[in-house]
Write an enzyme that holds these catalytic residues in place. Structure first.
Site, PDB file in Angstrom:
ATOM      1  N   GLY A   1       0.802  -1.225   0.000  1.00  0.00           N
ATOM      2  CA  GLY A   1       0.000   0.000   0.000  1.00  0.00           C
ATOM      3  C   GLY A   1       0.833   1.273   0.000  1.00  0.00           C
ATOM      4  O   GLY A   1       2.027   1.249  -0.253  1.00  0.00           O
TER       5      GLY A   1
ATOM      6  N   LEU B   1       0.455   3.557  -2.223  1.00  0.00           N
ATOM      7  CA  LEU B   1       0.882   3.355  -3.603  1.00  0.00           C
ATOM      8  C   LEU B   1       1.423   4.635  -4.239  1.00  0.00           C
ATOM      9  O   LEU B   1       0.895   5.722  -4.017  1.00  0.00           O
ATOM     10  CB  LEU B   1      -0.298   2.827  -4.432  1.00  0.00           C
ATOM     11  CG  LEU B   1      -0.958   1.544  -3.899  1.00  0.00           C
ATOM     12  CD1 LEU B   1      -2.115   1.130  -4.798  1.00  0.00           C
ATOM     13  CD2 LEU B   1       0.056   0.418  -3.772  1.00  0.00           C
TER      14      LEU B   1
ATOM     15  N   GLY C   1       5.491   4.030  -8.929  1.00  0.00           N
ATOM     16  CA  GLY C   1       6.135   2.738  -9.176  1.00  0.00           C
ATOM     17  C   GLY C   1       5.093   1.630  -9.183  1.00  0.00           C
ATOM     18  O   GLY C   1       5.027   0.824 -10.117  1.00  0.00           O
ATOM     19  N   HIS C   2       4.259   1.622  -8.127  1.00  0.00           N
ATOM     20  CA  HIS C   2       3.180   0.623  -8.077  1.00  0.00           C
ATOM     21  C   HIS C   2       2.229   0.810  -9.261  1.00  0.00           C
ATOM     22  O   HIS C   2       1.745  -0.160  -9.855  1.00  0.00           O
ATOM     23  CB  HIS C   2       2.354   0.783  -6.793  1.00  0.00           C
ATOM     24  CG  HIS C   2       3.129   0.592  -5.523  1.00  0.00           C
ATOM     25  ND1 HIS C   2       3.390   1.613  -4.649  1.00  0.00           N
ATOM     26  CD2 HIS C   2       3.682  -0.520  -4.990  1.00  0.00           C
ATOM     27  CE1 HIS C   2       4.065   1.141  -3.612  1.00  0.00           C
ATOM     28  NE2 HIS C   2       4.265  -0.135  -3.791  1.00  0.00           N
TER      29      HIS C   2
ATOM     30  N   GLN D   1      14.316  -9.174  -3.868  1.00  0.00           N
ATOM     31  CA  GLN D   1      12.981  -9.768  -3.686  1.00  0.00           C
ATOM     32  C   GLN D   1      12.521 -10.439  -4.992  1.00  0.00           C
ATOM     33  O   GLN D   1      12.000 -11.559  -4.992  1.00  0.00           O
ATOM     34  CB  GLN D   1      11.990  -8.686  -3.270  1.00  0.00           C
ATOM     35  CG  GLN D   1      10.548  -9.144  -3.266  1.00  0.00           C
ATOM     36  CD  GLN D   1       9.620  -8.111  -2.645  1.00  0.00           C
ATOM     37  OE1 GLN D   1       9.505  -8.040  -1.443  1.00  0.00           O
ATOM     38  NE2 GLN D   1       8.950  -7.313  -3.468  1.00  0.00           N
TER      39      GLN D   1
ATOM     40  N   LYS E   1      11.421   5.958  -6.435  1.00  0.00           N
ATOM     41  CA  LYS E   1      10.150   6.076  -5.695  1.00  0.00           C
ATOM     42  C   LYS E   1      10.054   4.948  -4.674  1.00  0.00           C
ATOM     43  O   LYS E   1      10.348   3.801  -4.993  1.00  0.00           O
ATOM     44  CB  LYS E   1       8.965   5.964  -6.642  1.00  0.00           C
ATOM     45  CG  LYS E   1       8.963   7.033  -7.717  1.00  0.00           C
ATOM     46  CD  LYS E   1       7.812   7.961  -7.570  1.00  0.00           C
ATOM     47  CE  LYS E   1       7.808   8.957  -8.716  1.00  0.00           C
ATOM     48  NZ  LYS E   1       7.015  10.134  -8.452  1.00  0.00           N
TER      49      LYS E   1
HETATM   50  O1  PAF Z   1       7.380  -5.408  -2.037  1.00  0.00           O
HETATM   51  C1  PAF Z   1       6.467  -5.389  -1.197  1.00  0.00           C
HETATM   52  O2  PAF Z   1       5.736  -4.411  -1.090  1.00  0.00           O
HETATM   53  C2  PAF Z   1       6.265  -6.608  -0.292  1.00  0.00           C
HETATM   54  O3  PAF Z   1       7.467  -7.175   0.069  1.00  0.00           O
HETATM   55  C3  PAF Z   1       5.310  -7.652  -0.895  1.00  0.00           C
HETATM   56  C4  PAF Z   1       5.888  -8.274  -2.161  1.00  0.00           C
HETATM   57  C5  PAF Z   1       3.971  -7.025  -1.206  1.00  0.00           C
HETATM   58  C6  PAF Z   1       5.084  -8.792   0.105  1.00  0.00           C
HETATM   59  O4  PAF Z   1       4.513  -8.323   1.275  1.00  0.00           O
END
Ligand code: PAF
Length: 287
Positions: A36, A38, A41-42, A158, A189
Site C-alpha cells: 500500500g 501506492l 512505481g506501483h 525480492q 520512488k
Molecule cells: O514489495 C512489497 O511491497 C512486499 O514485500 C510484498 C511483495 C507485497 C510482500 O509483502
C-alpha cells in the site's frame, strides 16, 4: 466499500471464490502484491497488469511477518482511500486488503523459505525478512489464482527470490519485473521516502548519484568490480547523513559477490541509511 468500480475485499475466501469463477470463464488474472501507500512505481505495475490480463487484483497488506522487531511495521505509511482511487483509475478489479488475522489464523504454522540468496545483501541485516515475503506471496498466488504477477525491480533481491521460489516449487505463474520509477531528480520512488525530512530528502540523492557513477564507469569499459564498488562507496561517504549498509556487485542470478572481473550480467545494489530511514537502489548491467 467501493471506489468507482473497484471492489475492496478483506476476506481471502471471497477473493478466491471470485478468482475461481474468473478462471472457469477462461479469463486471465494479474496480481500486483503491495504493502500500500501506492506511488507511481506501483502504478506502473498495475498499469501493466491491466494491459496484459482480463482481470487485475491488487493486494494491499502490510505483512507483519516480514518485519523484524524494531523495524517500521507500526509506522509503515497507510492510505487506503488513495490506494483505492489509484487502483480504480488504472482499471484494477479487486483491491484485496486483508487484516493480519485474515492471513494468519490462530494455528498458522506453515512458511515458505528460499535458501542462500535470501541471506546476502538485505538478508544480512534482515535475516528473516524474505521468509515472510515468500510466505505471504505464496498465499497471495493461491488466493488470487493469478496467471501473472508483477514486482518492481527496485526490490531486485525480492524479485530474484520470488523467481527462484516459483521455479523451485513449480508455481504455475509468470513473474514480471518492472523498471524502477524515479522522481525527477533521480530518487527511486518508495513508500518509505515519506519518512525523509527536507534535509534527508536532499541527502537521499546520494543513492542514485553514486549508482550513476558506477554505471558510467561500466559504460566507459571498466570491468573491475572492486574499482566500481570503491567509487560508489567513496561517493556515498561524502554525504554526512548517509550510513552504508552495503554496496555490492553480485551475479544477477546467484547474487554471489563478484570481486574481480565482471564477465556476466551483474546487479549493483546498495542499501544506505539516511538518518533513520533505510533506502535501497540498484541497477542491472550486462557486459
Ligand atoms: O514489495 C512489497 O511491497 C512486499 O514485500 C510484498 C511483495 C507485497 C510482500 O509483502
Amino acid at each position: 466499500m467501493s471506489n468507482d468500480n473497484i471492489k475492496i475485499i478483506s476476506n481471502p475466501d471471497e477473493v478466491q471464490k471470485i478468482s475461481r469463477k474468473w478462471k472457469t470463464e477462461g479469463l486471465t488474472i494479474g496480481l500486483v502484491p503491495t504493502m500500500g501507500y501506492l506511488h507511481e512505481g506501483h502504478q506502473s505495475l498495475i498499469h501493466k497488469s491491466c494491459a496484459q490480463n482480463d482481470r487485475t487484483i491488487v493486494s494491499v497488506f502490510v505483512n507483519p511477518i516480514q518485519f523484524a522487531p524494531g523495524e517500521d511495521l507500526a509506522t509503515y505509511p497507510r492510505d487506503l482511500d488513495a490506494d483505492a482511487a489509484l487502483c480504480a483509475s488504472e482499471g484494477a478489479d479487486i483491491l484485496f486488503h486483508p487484516q493480519p488475522s485474515d492471513m494468519y489464523g490462530e494455528y498458522f504454522s506453515t512458511h515458505v523459505e528460499v535458501d542462500d540468496i535470501t541471506q546476502v545483501l538485505c538478508g544480512k541485516t534482515r535475516p528473516t525478512h524474505f521468509k515472510g515475503v515468500t510466505t505471504v506471496v505464496s498465499k497471495l498466488f493461491n488466493i488470487s489464482k493469478a496467471d501473472r504477477a508483477y514486482f518492481g525491480e527496485k526490490d531486485a533481491q525480492q524479485l530474484a527470490v520470488i523467481k527462484r521460489m516459483v521455479e523451485d516449487l513449480n508455481f504455475d505463474i509468470e513473474i514480471t519485473g518492472c523498471p524502477i520509477v524515479r522522481e525527477a531528480d533521480g530518487l527511486a520512488k518508495s513508500s518509505r521516502n515519506k519518512y525523509l525530512n527536507p534535509e534527508e530528502r536532499k541527502a537521499a540523492l546520494v543513492l542514485s548519484r553514486s549508482l550513476s557513477i558506477g554505471k558510467q564507469l561500466l559504460d566507459n569499459g571498466e570491468r573491475n568490480a572492486n574499482v566500481i564498488r570503491n567509487s560508489i562507496t567513496q561517493e556515498i561517504k561524502k554525504e554526512q547523513l548517509a550510513e552504508i549498509d552495503y554496496v555490492s556487485i553480485v551475479d544477477s542470478v546467484t547474487l554471489k559477490d563478484v570481486d574481480e572481473k565482471i564477465t556476466a550480467p551483474v546487479l549493483t545494489a546498495i542499501a544506505v541509511k539516511i538518518g533513520s530511514t533505510r533506502l535501497i537502489d540498484n541497477f542491472s548491467y550486462t557486459v
